[in-house]
Enzyme design. Structure first.
Site, PDB file in Angstrom:
ATOM      1  N   ASN A  49       0.827  -1.214   0.000  1.00 23.65           N
ATOM      2  CA  ASN A  49       0.000   0.000   0.000  1.00 23.65           C
ATOM      3  C   ASN A  49       0.865   1.269   0.000  1.00 23.65           C
ATOM      4  OD1 ASN A  49       0.993   0.087   2.595  1.00 23.65           O
ATOM      5  ND2 ASN A  49      -0.979  -0.048   3.621  1.00 23.65           N
ATOM      6  N   GLU A  69       1.575   4.346   7.475  1.00 19.67           N
ATOM      7  CA  GLU A  69       0.515   3.886   6.587  1.00 19.67           C
ATOM      8  C   GLU A  69      -0.035   5.054   5.774  1.00 19.67           C
ATOM      9  OE1 GLU A  69       0.117   0.845   6.234  1.00 19.67           O
ATOM     10  OE2 GLU A  69       0.033  -0.291   8.095  1.00 19.67           O
TER      11      GLU A  69
END
Ligand code: F6R
Length: 248
Positions: free
Chosen positions: A136, A143
């Site tokens: 990702n 993140e």
């Protein structure tokens, strides 16, 4: 930004090890930023080989790892401290006291993260930061959505990262859901950055990082701001890249 496309993981490890070893040989008290995960293992194997066969000396090297799970001890087999000992530190002449991995058991995580930043600064900053990349686009445990200026902090892992990491645990429920991680700002402070990627599942994240817009949606795209970044990626991780200069 330099992009080196290599045939396979073994070549990725060799190319990256040459870059790291050159830095270590050029500077006493070289400060090396390290990553865990599957990707850097060929690099660590090659560094061990160079230590054994070519006398690569780790005795004055200082290391700082990017991240660690919250809530598991360094003796836990899935902790990043355990991983680093097993994959590198136990096989080279490094002074273990000069190896730093965030303490996932710290009572006061915020205070620990501030101390980790100070420890890095007290050593003169990271000379070369090794990175992997999540499917990702995460770097460290930053993140998507993490501030591009973030410093070392405690963070929750996304569902996709917990799922990716569950292959190393008996069941997905055993995977910690929080971690301590250097921030994107911390990573960008390194003098040089070496990002490794292998496997088709990383191809989109690699392309987004190198030629997409700089956005917190793909944390690795922040590396476009850094003046001294080298990507060493395998052919299968380079299939989504478009730019001709990358292939030249
Ligand atoms: C690990 C780390 C992570 C990994 C990434 C890729 O210290 O910071 O960002 O680099 O999750 O993991 P692998 O290499 O297992 O695909």
């Amino acid at each position: 930004m330099q992009v080196i496309i290599v045939k396979d993981k073994a070549q990725m490890g060799k190319t990256a090890a040459e870059i790291v070893a050159e830095g270590m040989q050029a500077k006493e008290h070289f400060v090396l930023g390290l990553a865990t995960g599957t990707t850097p293992i060929p690099l660590y194997r090659e560094l061990i080989r160079m230590h054994r066969k070519e006398g690569l000396d780790f005795s004055t090297t200082i290391t700082f790892n990017l991240d660690e799970y919250v809530g598991i001890e360094g003796t836990h087999e899935q902790s990043y401290r355990f991983f680093m000992n097993r994959e590198l530190f136990d096989h080279v002449n490094i002074n273990k006291k000069a190896t730093h991995v965030p303490d996932g058991m710290a009572d006061d995580a915020e205070m620990f993260c501030a101390e980790y930043e100070s420890m890095i600064a007290d050593c003169g900053g990271v000379d070369c930061q090794v990175l992997g990349i999540g499917s990702n686009g995460h770097i460290g445990f930053n993140e998507p959505g993490t501030s591009l200026g973030s410093r070392t902090h405690k963070t929750a892992l996304t569902e996709s990262t917990v799922k990716d990491n569950s292959r190393l645990f008996e069941k997905v429920e055993d995977v910690p859901t929080e971690a301590l991680t250097m921030g994107i700002g911390t990573i960008l402070d390194a003098e040089s950055i070496l990002l490794l990627a292998s496997g088709a599942n990383k191809a989109k994240a690699v392309a987004d990082a190198i030629e997409g817009p700089v956005t917190a949606t793909c944390p690795a795209s922040a590396l476009q701001f850094h003046p001294n970044v080298t990507f060493v990626i395998t052919e299968d991780a380079a299939t989504v890249l478009k730019l001709e200069w990358v292939r030249a």
